[in-house]
Scaffold this motif. Sequence first.
Motif, PDB file in Angstrom:
ATOM      1  N   ASP A 136       7.999 -14.117   0.740  1.00 42.43           N
ATOM      2  CA  ASP A 136       6.730 -13.416   0.538  1.00 42.43           C
ATOM      3  C   ASP A 136       5.728 -13.752   1.641  1.00 42.43           C
ATOM      4  O   ASP A 136       4.932 -12.895   2.044  1.00 42.43           O
ATOM      5  N   ASN A 172       3.575 -11.071   5.118  1.00 44.56           N
ATOM      6  CA  ASN A 172       2.206 -10.967   5.626  1.00 44.56           C
ATOM      7  C   ASN A 172       2.150 -11.087   7.145  1.00 44.56           C
ATOM      8  O   ASN A 172       1.061 -11.170   7.711  1.00 44.56           O
ATOM      9  N   GLN A 176       0.489 -17.035  -3.716  1.00 40.46           N
ATOM     10  CA  GLN A 176       0.438 -15.628  -3.307  1.00 40.46           C
ATOM     11  C   GLN A 176      -0.960 -15.039  -3.450  1.00 40.46           C
ATOM     12  O   GLN A 176      -1.427 -14.301  -2.574  1.00 40.46           O
ATOM     13  N   THR A 188      -2.264 -12.846  -0.238  1.00 46.34           N
ATOM     14  CA  THR A 188      -1.617 -11.531  -0.238  1.00 46.34           C
ATOM     15  C   THR A 188      -2.485 -10.518  -0.980  1.00 46.34           C
ATOM     16  O   THR A 188      -2.948 -10.788  -2.097  1.00 46.34           O
ATOM     17  N   SER A 189      -2.669  -9.348  -0.383  1.00 45.62           N
ATOM     18  CA  SER A 189      -3.607  -8.357  -0.918  1.00 45.62           C
ATOM     19  C   SER A 189      -3.070  -7.604  -2.118  1.00 45.62           C
ATOM     20  O   SER A 189      -3.833  -6.931  -2.808  1.00 45.62           O
ATOM     21  N   VAL A 190      -1.779  -7.678  -2.350  1.00 48.23           N
ATOM     22  CA  VAL A 190      -1.166  -6.915  -3.443  1.00 48.23           C
ATOM     23  C   VAL A 190      -0.426  -7.861  -4.387  1.00 48.23           C
ATOM     24  O   VAL A 190       0.004  -8.944  -3.998  1.00 48.23           O
ATOM     25  N   ALA A 191      -0.265  -7.430  -5.631  1.00 49.55           N
ATOM     26  CA  ALA A 191       0.486  -8.231  -6.605  1.00 49.55           C
ATOM     27  C   ALA A 191       1.983  -8.103  -6.371  1.00 49.55           C
ATOM     28  O   ALA A 191       2.741  -9.059  -6.557  1.00 49.55           O
ATOM     29  N   ASP A 192       2.386  -6.890  -5.972  1.00 47.62           N
ATOM     30  CA  ASP A 192       3.801  -6.631  -5.717  1.00 47.62           C
ATOM     31  C   ASP A 192       4.004  -6.297  -4.244  1.00 47.62           C
ATOM     32  O   ASP A 192       3.495  -5.278  -3.757  1.00 47.62           O
ATOM     33  N   ILE A 193       4.764  -7.121  -3.542  1.00 42.22           N
ATOM     34  CA  ILE A 193       5.101  -6.821  -2.149  1.00 42.22           C
ATOM     35  C   ILE A 193       5.772  -5.439  -2.074  1.00 42.22           C
ATOM     36  O   ILE A 193       5.564  -4.685  -1.125  1.00 42.22           O
ATOM     37  N   SER A 228       5.104  -2.783  -3.437  1.00 43.63           N
ATOM     38  CA  SER A 228       4.184  -1.645  -3.377  1.00 43.63           C
ATOM     39  C   SER A 228       3.889  -1.238  -1.930  1.00 43.63           C
ATOM     40  O   SER A 228       3.460  -0.110  -1.676  1.00 43.63           O
ATOM     41  N   ARG A 229       4.113  -2.142  -0.978  1.00 40.86           N
ATOM     42  CA  ARG A 229       3.886  -1.811   0.427  1.00 40.86           C
ATOM     43  C   ARG A 229       4.902  -0.790   0.945  1.00 40.86           C
ATOM     44  O   ARG A 229       4.688  -0.181   1.997  1.00 40.86           O
ATOM     45  N   SER A 266       3.697   2.715   1.894  1.00 39.63           N
ATOM     46  CA  SER A 266       3.088   2.949   3.211  1.00 39.63           C
ATOM     47  C   SER A 266       4.107   3.443   4.225  1.00 39.63           C
ATOM     48  O   SER A 266       3.739   4.005   5.252  1.00 39.63           O
TER      49      SER A 266
END
Length: 147
Positions: free
Chosen positions: A26, A30, A63, A67-72, A74-75, A78
């Motif tokens: 994780d 980033n 995390q 990290t800006s999101v709870a679930d990686i 979800s990126r 993009s």
Amino acid sequence: MPTATGAALSARLRGTDQVCLCFFGDGTANCGPFHESLNLAAVWRLPVIFLCENNGYAMCSAQARTTSVADIASRAASYCMPGIVVDGQDVLAVHEAVSTAVARARASQGPSLVEAKTYRYCDHQEGLEYPPYRSEEEVASWRARTQ
Ligand SMILES: Cc1ncc(C[n+]2csc(CCOP(=O)(O)OP(=O)(O)O)c2C)c(N)n1
């Protein structure tokens, strides 16, 4: 991750049905190469599966602090690829998620991002446990899940 993307390009150029399975943490999600690799793999629809072993910590940093999101996973949106969250402590669930991604890659539908939620019982490396960054109770609760 760029090397894995290159390996997938090689598989494509050589006309094989090989799929590259790329494991990373994780904390790595980033870093810049994560985004560069997912973008190019998606543009070229490469046969690569990005499998994030999310153990909740990047070295000693939780995390939520980094990290800006709870679930990686979800990126993945993009980069126009599927993003799948799976219980990393459940080997059959991981097998099913990766099998789906392999089939997709072999059908020339491009890469996938799979995030396996898991835990790291030990530290990133010897000597990193001070100052304490997590409780003994937290470690014990994760260990209990595997018994
Ligand atoms: C190519 C490269 N970039 C950056 C680093 C610096 N680095 C060392 S550890 C780390 C993050 C590790 O976090 P994670 O991937 O979650 O692994 P874990 O702490 O769970 O072992 C980074 C970015 C590195 N070792 N190599």
